[in-house]
Design an enzyme around this catalytic site. Structure first.
Site, PDB file in Angstrom:
ATOM      1  N   HIS A 122      36.931  32.862  36.412  1.00 44.15           N
ATOM      2  CA  HIS A 122      35.962  32.214  35.518  1.00 44.15           C
ATOM      3  C   HIS A 122      35.805  30.731  35.846  1.00 44.15           C
ATOM      4  O   HIS A 122      34.691  30.195  35.820  1.00 44.15           O
ATOM      5  CB  HIS A 122      36.373  32.388  34.062  1.00 44.15           C
ATOM      6  CG  HIS A 122      36.472  33.809  33.631  1.00 44.15           C
ATOM      7  ND1 HIS A 122      37.043  34.204  32.444  1.00 44.15           N
ATOM      8  CD2 HIS A 122      36.064  34.957  34.249  1.00 44.15           C
ATOM      9  CE1 HIS A 122      36.991  35.516  32.337  1.00 44.15           C
ATOM     10  NE2 HIS A 122      36.414  36.004  33.426  1.00 44.15           N
ATOM     11  N   HIS A 171      28.766  39.629  32.636  1.00 49.11           N
ATOM     12  CA  HIS A 171      30.128  39.153  32.892  1.00 49.11           C
ATOM     13  C   HIS A 171      30.622  39.640  34.253  1.00 49.11           C
ATOM     14  O   HIS A 171      31.328  38.894  34.955  1.00 49.11           O
ATOM     15  CB  HIS A 171      31.101  39.598  31.804  1.00 49.11           C
ATOM     16  CG  HIS A 171      32.462  38.999  32.019  1.00 49.11           C
ATOM     17  ND1 HIS A 171      32.754  37.692  31.684  1.00 49.11           N
ATOM     18  CD2 HIS A 171      33.564  39.482  32.620  1.00 49.11           C
ATOM     19  CE1 HIS A 171      33.992  37.415  32.038  1.00 49.11           C
ATOM     20  NE2 HIS A 171      34.505  38.492  32.615  1.00 49.11           N
ATOM     21  N   ASP A 195      32.114  37.334  37.199  1.00 51.60           N
ATOM     22  CA  ASP A 195      33.317  37.624  37.979  1.00 51.60           C
ATOM     23  C   ASP A 195      33.016  37.622  39.475  1.00 51.60           C
ATOM     24  O   ASP A 195      33.791  37.078  40.283  1.00 51.60           O
ATOM     25  CB  ASP A 195      33.882  38.990  37.591  1.00 51.60           C
ATOM     26  CG  ASP A 195      34.691  38.955  36.304  1.00 51.60           C
ATOM     27  OD1 ASP A 195      35.048  37.860  35.841  1.00 51.60           O
ATOM     28  OD2 ASP A 195      34.977  40.044  35.763  1.00 51.60           O
ATOM     29  N   HIS A 252      37.025  43.041  41.055  1.00 48.52           N
ATOM     30  CA  HIS A 252      37.676  41.977  41.827  1.00 48.52           C
ATOM     31  C   HIS A 252      38.116  42.447  43.211  1.00 48.52           C
ATOM     32  O   HIS A 252      37.930  41.759  44.208  1.00 48.52           O
ATOM     33  CB  HIS A 252      38.891  41.442  41.066  1.00 48.52           C
ATOM     34  CG  HIS A 252      38.546  40.809  39.758  1.00 48.52           C
ATOM     35  ND1 HIS A 252      37.664  39.757  39.658  1.00 48.52           N
ATOM     36  CD2 HIS A 252      38.958  41.071  38.491  1.00 48.52           C
ATOM     37  CE1 HIS A 252      37.553  39.402  38.384  1.00 48.52           C
ATOM     38  NE2 HIS A 252      38.322  40.189  37.663  1.00 48.52           N
TER      39      HIS A 252
END
Length: 316
Positions: A85, A243, A247, A270
């Protein structure tokens, strides 16, 4: 309209500090943003009291784990977790060089979005330096796949994200967010999107030592009835995929330079973001390092291939 590029590197005008709680550790952590010289990149400096410990460069070559967050360093030793973030805020607002002092092993979660970091950057102010900014320009497609999931970089005249998610939960379902990126778009459309999770997973995560600082104050939570249980509801109708875009921005900021191209993913995360970035940077035929050479009034910048900066992992 062409590529809207900033010719020169940036840093912060002054120091700014924040204190918050780590979403996984549940521990209070303080961080400070400090100005840094050109070609420094983003560097995390771990402090234990007044004593400075290890430095962690914000590069994909330093990523040690991607299970529930992006972690720099050794998961079993010194590390800094949940960097995505803060990296998204720096990427989104166009900050090239900054030292980040941190007195714990996890970046604070705040409200689960990037807005606290945006506020700190705004408080510090942005300074333009006299050294040219280098870009990674994607010149051929690079793609990775894992089952039904995939991610790819494609050539594009600008910086663009096309992120798609697909969850069984009807609270989320299939969502797509696609947009070119600049600081205004980041602030308006991405920065406020919060991290999310499922109530059914909380006990398992707690038992494993994760999500100890998670709460309705810093996470969107989907209950057993497949409804968002946060009192305020959603900030965007498709906040979940926004969101995931945040990321992705934070993970790709670990390239060591901004990229010119389009990043697309379906059911990513991720691990896939990091793998796609490693695949791109390991193929020297897939990208080139460029900077602006000259700009005439009313015209877009011309680009010229240059040598890679020393702080970036162009070969992994």
């Amino acid at each position: 309209m062409g590529i809207v590029l900033h010719d020169y590197q940036t840093t912060l005008k002054t120091r700014a500090s924040l204190t918050g709680t780590g979403v996984h550790s549940g521990k209070e952590v303080s961080i400070s943003f400090l100005p840094a010289d050109a070609d420094t990149g983003i560097v995390f400096q771990l402090f234990n009291g007044a004593e400075q410990g290890r430095e962690f460069r914000a590069l994909v070559s330093e990523v040690g784990a991607t299970d529930l967050c992006t972690m720099l360093g050794d998961p079993a030793g010194e590390h800094i977790a949940t960097v995505e973030h803060i990296m998204a805020a720096l990427f989104g607002l166009g900050i090239d060089n900054v030292a980040i002092e941190i007195d714990g092993s996890e970046v604070p979660i705040f409200d689960g979005s990037a807005m606290a970091f945006v506020g700190a950057i705004d408080q510090a102010g942005i300074e333009t330096l006299s050294v040219k900014r280098r870009y990674i320009r994607v010149i051929k497609p690079v793609r990775i796949e894992n089952g039904a999931s995939w991610a790819e970089f494609r050539p594009y005249d600008g910086t663009r994200f096309e992120i798609e998610i697909d969850f069984e939960s009807p609270a989320i379902g299939r969502q797509l967010f696609a947009s070119d990126l600049n600081a205004d778009i980041f602030r308006r459309d991405i920065a406020r999107a919060r991290t999310f999770g499922f109530m059914k997973d909380v006990e398992r995560l707690w038992a494993a030592g994760y999500a100890l600082g998670s709460s309705l104050e810093n996470s969107l939570v989907i209950g057993d009835d497949n409804r968002v249980i946060n009192m305020g509801g959603l900030r965007y109708p498709n906040e979940f995929v926004r969101h995931k875009t945040l990321d992705a921005m934070g993970d790709l900021a670990l390239a060591g330079a901004r990229f010119i191209g389009c990043f697309r993913s379906y059911r990513g995360g991720h691990r896939m973001n990091a793998a796609a970035l490693r695949r791109l940077l390991s193929d020297r035929t897939a990208f080139e390092i460029v900077e602006t050479t000259r700009r005439e009034r009313g015209r877009t910048a011309e680009m010229n291939a240059v040598n890679a900066p020393l702080y970036a992992p162009w070969m992994i």
